[in-house]
Scaffold this active site. Structure first.
Site, mmCIF file in Angstrom:
data_model
loop_
_atom_site.group_PDB
_atom_site.id
_atom_site.type_symbol
_atom_site.label_atom_id
_atom_site.label_comp_id
_atom_site.label_asym_id
_atom_site.label_seq_id
_atom_site.Cartn_x
_atom_site.Cartn_y
_atom_site.Cartn_z
ATOM 1 N N CYS A 70 14.455 11.901 3.380
ATOM 2 C CA CYS A 70 13.443 10.685 3.050
ATOM 3 C C CYS A 70 13.072 10.989 1.581
ATOM 4 C CB CYS A 70 12.487 10.325 3.857
ATOM 5 S SG CYS A 70 11.554 9.066 3.526
ATOM 6 N N HIS B 34 16.417 3.406 9.394
ATOM 7 C CA HIS B 34 15.545 4.484 8.683
ATOM 8 C C HIS B 34 14.625 3.467 7.956
ATOM 9 C CE1 HIS B 34 14.228 8.208 6.358
ATOM 10 N NE2 HIS B 34 13.895 7.322 5.475
ATOM 11 N N GLU B 35 15.229 2.436 7.185
ATOM 12 C CA GLU B 35 14.225 1.776 6.311
ATOM 13 C C GLU B 35 13.533 0.780 6.846
ATOM 14 O OE1 GLU B 35 13.861 2.667 3.396
ATOM 15 O OE2 GLU B 35 15.860 4.119 3.422
HETATM 16 ZN ZN LIG Z 1 12.677 7.160 4.037
#
Ligand SMILES: [Zn+2]
Length: 190
Positions: A107, A149-150
């Protein structure tokens, strides 16, 4: 509006985003700025929280990935080049495949930290585009993973929240250092 990448323990990363209600020039500007930051950092996705805003808005661009993936917009196969950078306002996952897979994630807000995370292999996601039109995207592989993930970010969730306690412990040293670095950076920025 000047935007910068936010790091690990900045409170904004734990904030749930407010829905996007106006689809105007400001939103398009924000979208472009987020693409620039994402590309500068060699990322494949970025969420509003990562640039300091509590909004339900994120960008995904996995065209650099080598693996192939399913990419179907409103029921029709879509060329990745026509879809991405993909801007998702108010996205919501409406269907998850029972099949899961494991993949190593990182990330932009957690530099140097990586972890194997299990997520559904295929998803159906409903979102509004930059014009405010509702769209439906079916995706699998790296595209599905990045979107998940977003969307987590939009709800204040970080990928490390999905790590097992044992895996998290392995990252503890790096996380401590990152916490310290963020604190020092914020002090200086004041
Ligand atoms: Zn991230």
């Amino acid at each position: 509006m000047n935007l910068r990448l936010c790091l690990y323990n900045e409170p904004i990363l734990r904030q749930k985003g407010e829905p996007i209600k106006t689809f105007d020039r400001d939103l398009r500007d924000l979208a472009q700025k987020m693409v620039l930051i994402m590309e500068e950092e060699n990322g494949i996705g970025i969420a509003a929280q990562q640039v300091g805003l509590d909004k339900q808005f994120c960008v995904v661009d996995v065209r650099g990935a080598e693996e192939s993936y399913l990419c179907e917009l409103d029921g029709k196969p879509q060329l990745p080049d026509l879809l991405m950078p993909l801007f998702l306002a108010n996205p919501e996952i409406t269907k998850n495949s029972a099949q899961q897979n494991v993949f190593e994630e990182g990330c932009l807000s957690l530099p140097e930290i990586r972890g194997e995370i299990e997520r559904p292999q295929e998803i159906l996601v409903r979102y509004q585009d930059l014009e405010g039109q509702w769209r439906q995207l079916r995706a699998d592989g790296i595209l599905a993973r990045c979107i998940q993930h977003e969307i987590d970010h939009l709800n204040g969730i970080l990928f490390i929240d999905h790590l097992s306690p044992a895996e998290l412990k392995k990252q503890e040293k790096k996380l401590k250092r990152l916490r310290r670095e963020t604190r020092d950076f914020l002090k200086k920025a004041k």
